[in-house]
Design an enzyme around this catalytic site. Structure first.
Site, mmCIF file in Angstrom:
data_model
loop_
_atom_site.group_PDB
_atom_site.id
_atom_site.type_symbol
_atom_site.label_atom_id
_atom_site.label_comp_id
_atom_site.label_asym_id
_atom_site.label_seq_id
_atom_site.Cartn_x
_atom_site.Cartn_y
_atom_site.Cartn_z
ATOM 1 N N GLU A 130 -4.070 7.322 -12.878
ATOM 2 C CA GLU A 130 -4.101 6.734 -11.535
ATOM 3 C C GLU A 130 -5.170 5.659 -11.535
ATOM 4 O OE1 GLU A 130 -4.462 9.495 -8.244
ATOM 5 O OE2 GLU A 130 -5.701 8.085 -7.106
ATOM 6 N N GLU A 135 -10.230 2.053 -2.389
ATOM 7 C CA GLU A 135 -10.166 3.289 -1.619
ATOM 8 C C GLU A 135 -11.341 3.294 -0.650
ATOM 9 O OE1 GLU A 135 -8.668 7.801 -2.705
ATOM 10 O OE2 GLU A 135 -9.797 6.646 -4.182
#
Length: 251
Positions: A130, A135
């Site tokens: 990932e 984020e």
């Protein structure tokens, strides 16, 4: 500089291979985007939203993609939102991925611009990797994170490889969140400023570096969850939206 040198330099310059400028109105371009839908038992993170493709949650207007989370009730969840993916419509091995975005605000928001393996050749998460291009969690409003997860390095083991940068006006202004992904490293940028590098080790295996397969892009707003809800959810702030001005991929 000789003519041949100029040609060689030009041939090495990255070329735009995929993009969405969102210069249209209505639903996201179906040639480029799919959706992840439903509540999916909290999406592995005890999240509090159900994802839809309803226009209140995802739409293109005024030159921007809007992903908007609402306090309502869908699929047994208190919140609705959207999660848009390029899987099988935009999949890449290496390149520079840039997304110009303005983030939501407030405790309980958890927006992300990230990538997963398209073919899962090394196995389920986190074995196939990932890449979190951007984020953000609303209780830590000034900070943006770039992270990789693998079988060896992931948040379940608390071994993820991650960098942080301060972006004080992330909810007020558009910023360009980007990675430059090559065979041996992934560089993370905000507005062309490098703030973190995840590098391949000399003796790595796919457990440490599964980033030699094609990946696709995901953009979403989660609500609450193990990280986004760590300080609770402010129920007075909704709806909240992430605006995307463009997505560009260079190789």
């Amino acid at each position: 500089m000789t003519f041949l040198t100029i040609l060689a330099f030009a041939s090495c310059k990255p070329k735009l291979v995929w993009s969405d400028e969102f210069n249209y109105t209505g639903i996201p371009d179906s040639v480029k985007w799919n959706y992840d839908l439903g509540a999916n038992n909290g999406w592995g993170n005890n999240e509090q939203q159900a994802y839809t493709r309803l226009s209140k949650n995802v739409r293109v207007e005024d030159g921007h993609l809007i992903i908007e989370a609402h306090l309502d009730s869908i699929d047994g969840k208190a919140f609705s939102s959207s999660r848009i993916v390029s899987k099988h419509k935009g999949d890449w091995l290496y390149g520079r991925i840039e997304v110009s975005a303005k983030l939501p605000y407030g405790r309980g928001t958890w927006p992300a611009i990230w990538m997963l393996s398209t073919d899962w050749e090394y196995g389920g998460w986190p074995a196939s990797g990932e890449i979190d291009i951007m984020e953000h969690v609303g209780y830590n409003q000034d900070s943006v994170f770039g992270t990789i997860h693998t079988a060896s390095y992931n948040h379940i083991k608390h071994t993820e490889k991650s960098g942080k940068v301060l972006v004080h006006d992330a909810a007020e202004e558009f910023h360009v969140y980007a990675i430059n992904w090559t065979k041996d490293k992934i560089d993370f940028f905000v507005d062309d400023q490098l703030y973190y590098t995840a590098a391949r080790s000399e003796n790595d295996t796919f457990k440490e570096w599964p980033f030699d397969k094609r990946f696709h892009l995901i953009m979403n707003i989660a609500v609450g969850g193990n990280w986004g809800g760590k300080m609770g959810i402010d129920e007075s702030i909704w709806p909240q939206k992430m605006e995307i001005d463009y997505v560009r991929v260079y190789q």
